[in-house]
Design an enzyme around this catalytic site. Sequence first.
Site, PDB file in Angstrom:
ATOM      1  N   SER B 145       0.842  -1.194   0.000  1.00 15.33           N
ATOM      2  CA  SER B 145       0.000   0.000   0.000  1.00 15.33           C
ATOM      3  C   SER B 145       0.875   1.242   0.000  1.00 15.33           C
ATOM      4  O   SER B 145       1.985   1.219   0.547  1.00 15.33           O
ATOM      5  CB  SER B 145      -0.865   0.011   1.259  1.00 15.33           C
ATOM      6  OG  SER B 145      -1.395   1.300   1.491  1.00 15.33           O
ATOM      7  N   TYR B 158      -0.598  -0.521  10.191  1.00 15.07           N
ATOM      8  CA  TYR B 158      -0.790  -0.870   8.781  1.00 15.07           C
ATOM      9  C   TYR B 158       0.444  -0.474   7.963  1.00 15.07           C
ATOM     10  O   TYR B 158       0.984  -1.292   7.207  1.00 15.07           O
ATOM     11  CB  TYR B 158      -2.043  -0.158   8.259  1.00 15.07           C
ATOM     12  CG  TYR B 158      -2.378  -0.427   6.810  1.00 15.07           C
ATOM     13  CD1 TYR B 158      -2.580  -1.723   6.347  1.00 15.07           C
ATOM     14  CD2 TYR B 158      -2.531   0.624   5.904  1.00 15.07           C
ATOM     15  CE1 TYR B 158      -2.911  -1.962   5.018  1.00 15.07           C
ATOM     16  CE2 TYR B 158      -2.864   0.397   4.579  1.00 15.07           C
ATOM     17  CZ  TYR B 158      -3.051  -0.895   4.144  1.00 15.07           C
ATOM     18  OH  TYR B 158      -3.377  -1.128   2.831  1.00 15.07           O
TER      19      TYR B 158
END
Lengths: 248, 255
Positions: B145, B158
Site C-alpha cells: 500500500s 498498517y
Amino acid sequence: MPALDGRVAVVTGADQPLGRGLALAVGAAGASVGLVGATDPLAAVTAELDARGGRATAVDATLTDPTDVSVAFATVADELGGAVRVVVHAAMDPLAYEPIPFEAVDDQRFEAVWEGTMRAALAVLRASFAQMRGRGGHVLVVTPTISMSGAPRLAPYAAALEGQRLLAKSAARQWGADGIRVNCLAPAPEQVPIGVQSLDVSLAPAALGGPGDPERDLGPVAVFLAGDDAHFVTGATVGVDGGVWMAP
Amino acid sequence: MTGALAGRTAIVTGAGQGVGQGIAAALARRGASVVLAARRAETGEPAAAAIRDRGGEATCVVTDVTRGDDVARCVTETVDRYGALHVMVHNAFHGGRPCRLEDVDDALWAANSRTAVWGSYYCARAAAPHLAAAGTRGRLLFVTSPAGVEGSVNLPVYGPVKAAQRALAKSLAREWGPRGVTVNCLAPVAETPALTAAFDANPVLRERLEARTALGRVGDAERDVGAVAAFLASDDGGYITGQTLVCDGGSFLGL
C-alpha cells in the site's frame, strides 16, 4: 549551553559500537543518559559517560517485554531526576545480523527477528509516550539504509528495519499534537555487523569518504534532531551514511 | 488458451474478493491457470466459478495465509494439479480498526503482522523452489500500500507491516535475481469491500481520496490493478524487480 543540557535521555543498544557512539554524543550534549538493555555489557559505557563528567546509569530490561521497558524508563527518570525527553532506539537482536539464505530461515528465526524487533520498537515507543506526554520529547529510531536498499540473505532484518521505520512515522503522525517528534537515523550498512558494504547495494561510493564514526559523525545529527532547533522536523528519515544512499 | 500468460500457473491469496479477485481474474483472462487461495470457500468458490464461466482456468483452494502448513499445502495442490507454479501473488490481508498507537493490543498487531508479513514469508518460502524452477518466468508479487511508504494517521500498524513487505521484496529480489526470478510489490487503490467499509465509516474519505487522485476516480480491481499485476507477471515485466509499482490513479506520488 549544550543542546540537550539538563535533559534525561534513554539510549538502547549501547552495547554495540553504533549505540555506544550515539550515547556518548547525547551525553556530551549535556543530557543525563540512561542505558537500557542487558546491563552487563553496558557498564563500560556508563563508566565512559561518568568519566567525561556526565551523569549516567544502566537499567536492566528485556526490550521485548513492554512492562519491563516502561519500568526501566521510569527507573531512569527517577535515578536521573526528570522525565525522559530524549530517546535513541538503536538496539537490535544480534540474531538479526546473521546473513542466511532465505530458504534457511525458519519460523523461530523469523519470530525472533521480525516480531522481536517490532515488539521492542513498540515497547520503546510506548514507554517514550508515557514519559513525554504533556512534556514533549524526541524519539530517534536507528534504521540502517538496508531498510531502504534491501540486502540478500538479510530479508528478515531488512523487513524488521522497514517496519520500525514506518512505526516511527505512525508515531510521528499521531503524537505531534503532544509535542512528541519521532525521526529515523539511517547509517551506512558498515555501522552494523552484517558484512554488507555500501558498495554492495549502491553504485556510488560514499561522497564524504566513508561510513563515518558513530560518535563524531552520526552523533551530532542525533543531537540536532533531539534538540529544539529541529522542533519542526518529524517523521523524517535522515541518511547519515556519508552520501551513499540518496533516495529520496 | 492464448495470451501473455498462457501456460503459466499462478496462485493469488485473498482472491475471494477485492484486489485479489481482480488480480486473479486479470491473470486468468490472459491465459494463466489460477489458484484462488481464499480463506473462505463462500467467496473463493464463486470467484473461481466466475473465471471459469468466461472460459478461464481457475480453482479455489481454501487457505489460511497465517498458517505456514496451509500455504505449503496450497502450493503442493497447485503444483500437483497444474504441474508448476510460476507466479505467486500474496494479497490477503486483515488489518482491523483505526486506533491510537499507544492503544495497539496484541490482537490488532497479530492480525496485521500475521496476514501481511508472516503471510509473505510463508508464500515466499513455499513458492521458492517452484519459482526457481520457473527461472526467468518466476514471479513473486506482494500487494502492499502507499501507506507502507507514507504511513497512515489512523492505522498505526498498517504502514509498518506494508513497509516490511517492501523490504522483504527488495531483499528477495537481490537474493533471487541470479535465478531470473523477479520480486516486486504492487501498491493499489481500488474499489473493494474493505475500501467501501472505510468509506461507510468515514464518508468524507471518498471525497478526499478522489480529490487527491490525479485521475479523479478510485480504480477497478481487475481492469486497473489486475492488469498491472498481469504485466509484472508477463515476460514484458521481466526486467522489473525489487520495485513497488504504485497503481492508485495518481494519489501517492512520493516514489
